[in-house]
Design a protein around this motif. Structure first.
Motif, PDB file in Angstrom:
ATOM      1  N   ARG A  87       0.838  -1.204   0.000  1.00 41.42           N
ATOM      2  CA  ARG A  87       0.000   0.000   0.000  1.00 41.42           C
ATOM      3  C   ARG A  87       0.870   1.250   0.000  1.00 41.42           C
ATOM      4  NH1 ARG A  87      -5.249   0.545   0.143  1.00 41.42           N
ATOM      5  NH2 ARG A  87      -5.450  -1.644   0.652  1.00 41.42           N
ATOM      6  N   ILE A  88       1.982   1.233   0.744  1.00 40.53           N
ATOM      7  CA  ILE A  88       2.901   2.380   0.736  1.00 40.53           C
ATOM      8  C   ILE A  88       3.478   2.584  -0.657  1.00 40.53           C
ATOM      9  CG2 ILE A  88       5.131   3.206   1.597  1.00 40.53           C
ATOM     10  CD1 ILE A  88       4.364   1.862   4.289  1.00 40.53           C
ATOM     11  N   LEU A  89       3.866   1.487  -1.315  1.00 46.04           N
ATOM     12  CA  LEU A  89       4.362   1.596  -2.698  1.00 46.04           C
ATOM     13  C   LEU A  89       3.304   2.204  -3.607  1.00 46.04           C
ATOM     14  CD1 LEU A  89       6.290  -1.761  -3.283  1.00 46.04           C
ATOM     15  CD2 LEU A  89       7.240   0.538  -3.048  1.00 46.04           C
ATOM     16  N   SER A  90       2.063   1.797  -3.419  1.00 47.48           N
ATOM     17  CA  SER A  90       0.982   2.332  -4.233  1.00 47.48           C
ATOM     18  C   SER A  90       0.755   3.817  -3.948  1.00 47.48           C
ATOM     19  CB  SER A  90      -0.302   1.552  -3.969  1.00 47.48           C
ATOM     20  OG  SER A  90      -1.356   2.060  -4.738  1.00 47.48           O
ATOM     21  N   LEU A 133      -4.982   5.921   3.434  1.00 45.73           N
ATOM     22  CA  LEU A 133      -4.228   6.132   4.669  1.00 45.73           C
ATOM     23  C   LEU A 133      -4.870   5.401   5.851  1.00 45.73           C
ATOM     24  CD1 LEU A 133      -3.263   9.903   4.388  1.00 45.73           C
ATOM     25  CD2 LEU A 133      -1.757   7.924   4.169  1.00 45.73           C
ATOM     26  N   LEU A 134      -6.190   5.396   5.910  1.00 45.10           N
ATOM     27  CA  LEU A 134      -6.883   4.678   6.972  1.00 45.10           C
ATOM     28  C   LEU A 134      -6.657   3.170   6.863  1.00 45.10           C
ATOM     29  CD1 LEU A 134     -10.254   6.643   7.198  1.00 45.10           C
ATOM     30  CD2 LEU A 134      -8.387   6.618   8.849  1.00 45.10           C
ATOM     31  N   VAL A 135      -6.737   2.641   5.651  1.00 41.04           N
ATOM     32  CA  VAL A 135      -6.494   1.214   5.458  1.00 41.04           C
ATOM     33  C   VAL A 135      -5.042   0.877   5.786  1.00 41.04           C
ATOM     34  CG1 VAL A 135      -6.475  -0.674   3.768  1.00 41.04           C
ATOM     35  CG2 VAL A 135      -8.357   0.958   3.783  1.00 41.04           C
ATOM     36  N   PHE A 178      -2.902   8.455  -3.287  1.00 41.59           N
ATOM     37  CA  PHE A 178      -2.872   9.078  -1.970  1.00 41.59           C
ATOM     38  C   PHE A 178      -4.249   9.637  -1.648  1.00 41.59           C
ATOM     39  CE2 PHE A 178      -1.678  12.022   1.349  1.00 41.59           C
ATOM     40  CZ  PHE A 178      -0.691  11.320   2.017  1.00 41.59           C
ATOM     41  N   SER A 179      -4.927   9.016  -0.677  1.00 41.26           N
ATOM     42  CA  SER A 179      -6.251   9.473  -0.255  1.00 41.26           C
ATOM     43  C   SER A 179      -6.431   9.136   1.213  1.00 41.26           C
ATOM     44  CB  SER A 179      -7.352   8.809  -1.089  1.00 41.26           C
ATOM     45  OG  SER A 179      -7.415   7.427  -0.805  1.00 41.26           O
TER      46      SER A 179
END
Length: 127
Positions: free
Chosen positions: A91-94, A106-108, A101-102
């Protein structure tokens, strides 16, 4: 075989992470359309492979977490933590490379980090 609910704080937190993982997996297994909608995805009416993928992934999460709940072994908690660690890394890579970036992402990411940290913290003796 007796069902074991841990009393030690660290193991109880890892146990709670396994419960959340099993619930998320069961939701994906039995309500894949809802999971896809929450993720902002949809399947074509002519192709249902996306539903099959979500169901099978949910089954994997639920199966791994249910075994962790039944066996209460630190190495199984380590497997859950390792899986969520790599999921959070993806997810960080994405977030960095895909422009995704939303607030929702960030919550997930935060949920994945917690679900990774609790079992790994117990397995490695930090909590």
């Amino acid at each position: 075989m007796e069902f074991y609910i841990p009393t030690e704080t660290g193991e109880f937190l890892a146990f709670c992470a396994a419960i959340v993982t099993s619930l998320l997996g069961l939701i994906a297994l039995f309500a894949p359309g809802t999971v896809l909608k929450l993720a902002g995805l949809q399947t074509k009416e002519t192709s249902r492979e996306g539903l099959a993928f979500v169901r099978s992934s949910g089954g994997f999460y639920a199966g791994l977490a249910i075994v962790a709940l039944m066996m209460a072994q630190s190495w199984i908690y380590m497997a859950i933590g390792g899986g969520f660690t790599l999921a959070a890394f993806g997810r960080i890579l994405s977030l960095m490379s895909d422009g995704s970036f939303s607030l929702k992402n960030l919550l997930v990411l935060a949920v994945q980090a917690v679900l990774a940290g609790l079992p790994l913290g117990y397995a490695f003796g930090f909590i």
